[in-house]
Motif scaffolding. Structure first.
Motif, PDB file in Angstrom:
ATOM      1  N   GLN A 136       0.820  -1.209   0.000  1.00 32.94           N
ATOM      2  CA  GLN A 136       0.000   0.000   0.000  1.00 32.94           C
ATOM      3  C   GLN A 136       0.854   1.259   0.000  1.00 32.94           C
ATOM      4  OE1 GLN A 136      -3.177   0.278  -0.487  1.00 32.94           O
ATOM      5  NE2 GLN A 136      -3.515  -1.930  -0.543  1.00 32.94           N
ATOM      6  N   THR A 137       1.959   1.235   0.762  1.00 32.22           N
ATOM      7  CA  THR A 137       2.814   2.421   0.841  1.00 32.22           C
ATOM      8  C   THR A 137       3.445   2.734  -0.505  1.00 32.22           C
ATOM      9  OG1 THR A 137       3.262   1.939   3.173  1.00 32.22           O
ATOM     10  CG2 THR A 137       4.770   3.467   2.061  1.00 32.22           C
ATOM     11  N   ARG A 138       3.860   1.707  -1.222  1.00 34.45           N
ATOM     12  CA  ARG A 138       4.437   1.950  -2.542  1.00 34.45           C
ATOM     13  C   ARG A 138       3.384   2.559  -3.485  1.00 34.45           C
ATOM     14  NH1 ARG A 138       9.457  -0.106  -2.558  1.00 34.45           N
ATOM     15  NH2 ARG A 138       9.888  -2.029  -1.413  1.00 34.45           N
ATOM     16  N   LYS A 139       2.168   2.063  -3.450  1.00 31.60           N
ATOM     17  CA  LYS A 139       1.109   2.609  -4.290  1.00 31.60           C
ATOM     18  C   LYS A 139       0.832   4.074  -3.937  1.00 31.60           C
ATOM     19  CE  LYS A 139      -2.561   0.424  -5.483  1.00 31.60           C
ATOM     20  NZ  LYS A 139      -3.846  -0.308  -5.442  1.00 31.60           N
ATOM     21  N   GLN A 140       0.829   4.378  -2.635  1.00 33.38           N
ATOM     22  CA  GLN A 140       0.586   5.756  -2.194  1.00 33.38           C
ATOM     23  C   GLN A 140       1.700   6.684  -2.663  1.00 33.38           C
ATOM     24  OE1 GLN A 140       0.370   4.896   1.958  1.00 33.38           O
ATOM     25  NE2 GLN A 140      -1.652   3.922   1.804  1.00 33.38           N
ATOM     26  N   LEU A 141       2.947   6.214  -2.554  1.00 39.03           N
ATOM     27  CA  LEU A 141       4.078   7.037  -2.963  1.00 39.03           C
ATOM     28  C   LEU A 141       4.079   7.241  -4.482  1.00 39.03           C
ATOM     29  CD1 LEU A 141       6.516   8.602  -1.903  1.00 39.03           C
ATOM     30  CD2 LEU A 141       7.890   6.539  -2.203  1.00 39.03           C
ATOM     31  N   ASN A 142       3.599   6.251  -5.217  1.00 43.72           N
ATOM     32  CA  ASN A 142       3.468   6.415  -6.667  1.00 43.72           C
ATOM     33  C   ASN A 142       2.564   7.594  -6.991  1.00 43.72           C
ATOM     34  OD1 ASN A 142       3.333   5.708  -9.576  1.00 43.72           O
ATOM     35  ND2 ASN A 142       1.265   5.069  -9.069  1.00 43.72           N
ATOM     36  N   GLU A 143       1.440   7.713  -6.275  1.00 44.35           N
ATOM     37  CA  GLU A 143       0.516   8.830  -6.512  1.00 44.35           C
ATOM     38  C   GLU A 143       1.190  10.165  -6.209  1.00 44.35           C
ATOM     39  OE1 GLU A 143      -2.411   8.617  -7.908  1.00 44.35           O
ATOM     40  OE2 GLU A 143      -2.390   6.427  -7.977  1.00 44.35           O
ATOM     41  N   LEU A 144       1.969  10.201  -5.127  1.00 49.39           N
ATOM     42  CA  LEU A 144       2.673  11.429  -4.762  1.00 49.39           C
ATOM     43  C   LEU A 144       3.748  11.757  -5.802  1.00 49.39           C
ATOM     44  CD1 LEU A 144       3.174  13.737  -2.764  1.00 49.39           C
ATOM     45  CD2 LEU A 144       4.659  12.193  -1.461  1.00 49.39           C
ATOM     46  N   ARG A 145       4.454  10.741  -6.267  1.00 52.87           N
ATOM     47  CA  ARG A 145       5.482  10.944  -7.293  1.00 52.87           C
ATOM     48  C   ARG A 145       4.881  11.550  -8.566  1.00 52.87           C
ATOM     49  NH1 ARG A 145       7.104   8.039 -11.813  1.00 52.87           N
ATOM     50  NH2 ARG A 145       9.281   8.453 -12.425  1.00 52.87           N
ATOM     51  N   LEU A 146       3.738  11.007  -9.003  1.00 53.96           N
ATOM     52  CA  LEU A 146       3.098  11.528 -10.206  1.00 53.96           C
ATOM     53  C   LEU A 146       2.646  12.973 -10.009  1.00 53.96           C
ATOM     54  CD1 LEU A 146       0.979   8.425 -11.318  1.00 53.96           C
ATOM     55  CD2 LEU A 146       3.171   9.203 -12.249  1.00 53.96           C
ATOM     56  N   LEU A 147       2.142  13.281  -8.812  1.00 53.01           N
ATOM     57  CA  LEU A 147       1.737  14.659  -8.513  1.00 53.01           C
ATOM     58  C   LEU A 147       2.932  15.600  -8.595  1.00 53.01           C
ATOM     59  CD1 LEU A 147      -0.456  16.676  -7.442  1.00 53.01           C
ATOM     60  CD2 LEU A 147       0.438  16.163  -5.151  1.00 53.01           C
ATOM     61  N   MET A 148       4.055  15.204  -7.997  1.00 50.08           N
ATOM     62  CA  MET A 148       5.241  16.053  -8.027  1.00 50.08           C
ATOM     63  C   MET A 148       5.774  16.194  -9.456  1.00 50.08           C
ATOM     64  SD  MET A 148       5.426  17.152  -5.045  1.00 50.08           S
ATOM     65  CE  MET A 148       6.899  18.142  -5.339  1.00 50.08           C
ATOM     66  N   GLY A 149       5.711  15.116 -10.233  1.00 48.63           N
ATOM     67  CA  GLY A 149       6.111  15.198 -11.627  1.00 48.63           C
ATOM     68  C   GLY A 149       5.271  16.222 -12.378  1.00 48.63           C
ATOM     69  N   GLU A 150       3.966  16.255 -12.073  1.00 51.16           N
ATOM     70  CA  GLU A 150       3.056  17.223 -12.691  1.00 51.16           C
ATOM     71  C   GLU A 150       3.420  18.645 -12.265  1.00 51.16           C
ATOM     72  OE1 GLU A 150       0.536  17.357 -15.544  1.00 51.16           O
ATOM     73  OE2 GLU A 150       0.277  15.449 -14.484  1.00 51.16           O
ATOM     74  N   LYS A 151       3.618  18.832 -10.954  1.00 50.30           N
ATOM     75  CA  LYS A 151       3.929  20.165 -10.426  1.00 50.30           C
ATOM     76  C   LYS A 151       5.239  20.712 -10.994  1.00 50.30           C
ATOM     77  CE  LYS A 151       1.526  19.920  -5.946  1.00 50.30           C
ATOM     78  NZ  LYS A 151       0.785  21.205  -6.063  1.00 50.30           N
ATOM     79  N   LEU A 152       6.204  19.825 -11.237  1.00 48.91           N
ATOM     80  CA  LEU A 152       7.516  20.258 -11.710  1.00 48.91           C
ATOM     81  C   LEU A 152       7.616  20.284 -13.236  1.00 48.91           C
ATOM     82  CD1 LEU A 152       9.693  18.319  -9.100  1.00 48.91           C
ATOM     83  CD2 LEU A 152       9.208  20.774  -9.152  1.00 48.91           C
ATOM     84  N   GLY A 153       6.495  20.046 -13.919  1.00 46.66           N
ATOM     85  CA  GLY A 153       6.482  20.116 -15.379  1.00 46.66           C
ATOM     86  C   GLY A 153       7.258  18.999 -16.051  1.00 46.66           C
TER      87      GLY A 153
END
Length: 585
Positions: free
Chosen positions: A397-414
């Motif tokens: 579950q933690t890996r799946k949650q971190l994946n969502e955060l990673r994608l969000l940060m990728g979006e924020k950083l262009g």
């Protein structure tokens, strides 16, 4: 023909020609002494000109009477425009009109037929035939057409043969829900619409058609989202007398051919990644590799400091958001709220700011010293200016949650540029996955996937550890295709059905025809299917597949244009020996 030319082809070299055009009125501009009409068809827009004193008065009056989306035919002379428009293919010329015929009047459309329309999704879907007149939607369907053309060109060049398979087939219990079709002749019996032509393409391999493909419509009765529709299209392929390496090379070739011939992009060789590595480094079996930000585990570096959250966690893992160390408290709180959303499910977020001045600030300073945090920074290969974002909990579950955060940060950083493309093969998937609801194993892909030969013995001792001869093609974090080497002998297929919980009678009833076919000389074979709608949306830089489908359904699976699904008459129900319960009863 009602026209000699289209509205997108006339150029300055055509000046002086007598032409006939036909199309829809895009807009009119009336300056009193001069009236212009923009005439549109599928190919472009051409400007028409009517001048007081130079154009016959009745013709000018007729031109003033037409409205948006009227269908008209005009005759006239191509002349050079005084005020040219370099944004139009026909912007150097206009048509001096000598005759105008209204072929059909039109009501005022419910939204503007422009690139940037004022119509919402639901309204445009209700009037989809009008929406299809807009350039962005037309261009999406032209892209789809070109993708299909180039797919056929490549596969034809590889000696594949296109074969149509049945649409009315047998319902199977595995996978997503089937759409079922009642039989009028055989009361109480049903066909199903195919989720995939899987068994038929395997039978074609048994038949000796060693290279098959089909751009085929498939159906799944499942919950919808932006990249799903109840009916969708696959590039469905199968090959015999091959190894997994042959499949990967052939269809990597297809993807590179499409990028080259549709987008003009030379896609590099597609790297490969094991499923276990994808989950460990990205928390996803379809990682977006346009950017790095790989996971770093620090579980062993967090123990013994009396921080209860980490002490009780199975896994402590994080990402390095480079250049984000100066995030404000408000921005960090927003990230915390994001991971705590029910859709993500984390209980909280730990951060470490390695500020540009070299100082270190974290949300756990009370428990960890500067020296402790420096160890973390080293593990993350952090530099001044970086921000560590850390989650903890149960491993999967933690890996799946971190994946969502990673994608969000990728979006924020262009970092998730839609015009940048990164493809990846993900391989060595688990053959089976445990389902808590049914309390048994299910096939991760489908029950015809071959297990790795060296793992077959584990089916009896540790089924969850068995690896499949399966592979997915991922582009920009979206699974666009998946396939496997198939089982091609009856004993192994029967063994697979047994481990999936089928009795011998159930296996025979559902798939007896396939197992019997295997006894008549089935060659080793394998294949792949690409989601054609998804591929088109990725090539078009869109998040949704809808605009790449001529007549899509909405999020509720309804076609609001023709108002379906809908009820049928009592007479039809009687013919089918069906009864539909009265919802008001």
């Amino acid at each position: 023909m009602l026209r000699t030319h289209t509205c997108g082809e006339l150029k300055l070299g055509d000046a002086g020609k007598q032409v006939t055009l036909a199309g829809w009125v895009q807009r009119t501009r009336d300056k009193g002494s001069v009236l212009w009409i923009d005439l549109r068809d599928r190919y472009g827009i051409t400007q028409l000109i009517f001048e007081e004193g130079k154009t016959e008065k009745s013709l000018v009056d007729n031109a003033r009477s037409v409205g948006r989306e009227y269908v008209i035919q005009v005759e006239g002379t191509v002349v050079e425009r005084l005020s040219k428009n370099d944004k139009m293919a026909t912007g150097d010329i206009e048509i001096k009109v000598s005759a105008l015929h209204v072929l059909n009047a039109a009501k005022l459309p419910p939204f503007t037929i422009e690139d940037d329309t004022d119509g919402g999704d639901e309204l445009r879907m209700k009037y989809r035939y009008l929406d299809l007149r807009r350039n962005p939607v037309r261009e999406s369907l032209q892209l789809r057409h070109k993708m299909a053309q180039q797919t056929r060109a490549y596969l034809d060049g590889q000696q594949f043969i296109e074969v149509e398979t049945p649409v009315l087939i047998k319902s199977t219990p595995e996978g997503a829900r089937d759409f079922v079709v009642p039989s009028r002749i055989h009361h109480g019996e049903f066909y199903a619409l195919p989720q995939s032509p899987q068994t038929f393409k395997q039978l074609l391999m048994v038949s000796g058609f060693d290279r098959y493909y089909q751009i085929v419509k498939c159906f799944r009765d499942e919950d919808l989202r932006a990249d799903r529709q109840p009916e969708f299209t696959q590039i469905d392929c199968e090959m015999a007398f091959i190894t997994q390496e042959d499949i990967l090379n052939t269809f990597e070739g297809l993807i590179r051919h499409l990028f080259k011939n549709v987008k003009g992009i030379d896609l590099p060789s597609v790297p490969r990644m094991r499923y276990d590595d994808a989950m460990a480094l990205y928390g996803s079996d379809k990682p977006d590799t346009r950017f790095e930000m790989k996971f770093v585990e620090i579980t062993s570096n967090t123990r013994g400091k009396n921080f209860p959250v980490f002490e009780s966690a199975q896994l402590v893992v994080g990402i390095n958001a480079k250049g984000c160390s100066e995030y404000s408290r408000k921005q960090l709180d927003e990230l915390t709220e994001f991971v705590k959303r029910p859709q993500v499910g984390a209980k909280g977020l730990v951060y470490v700011q390695y500020r540009t001045d070299g100082t270190i600030k974290s949300s756990v300073d009370k428990f960890y010293s500067a020296d402790d945090l420096k160890v973390w920074l080293e593990k993350f290969n952090a530099a001044p200016g970086d921000l560590l974002l850390i989650l903890s909990g149960e491993e999967y579950q933690t890996r799946k949650q971190l994946n969502e955060l990673r994608l969000l940060m990728g979006e924020k950083l262009g970092l998730r540029d839609k015009q940048k493309f990164s493809a990846l093969w993900v391989m060595d998937f688990p053959l089976l996955e445990w389902n808590e609801e049914t309390n048994r194993y299910h096939a991760m892909h489908h029950p015809f996937t071959s297990p790795k030969r060296e793992d077959i013995a584990l089916l009896d001792t540790d089924p969850g550890k068995v690896r499949a001869n399966a592979y997915d093609m991922v582009i920009n974090g979206t699974e666009v295709g998946g396939g496997s080497i198939r089982i091609h002998d009856r004993p192994t297929q029967q063994l697979m059905f047994t481990h999936l919980g089928f009795t011998e009678d159930e296996a025979r009833k559902q798939f007896g025809f396939l197992m019997e076919a295997f006894e008549y000389g089935a060659p080793p074979h394998g294949g792949i299917a690409f989601g054609f709608d998804r591929l088109c949306s990725i090539f078009g830089g869109a998040d949704s597949i809808r605009d790449f489908i001529a007549f899509p359904k909405n999020n509720a699976g309804r076609d609001v244009m023709i108002d379906t699904p809908s009820t049928i008459s009592e007479e039809q129900l009687k013919e089918l020996a069906l009864k539909v319960p009265n919802p008001k009863a």
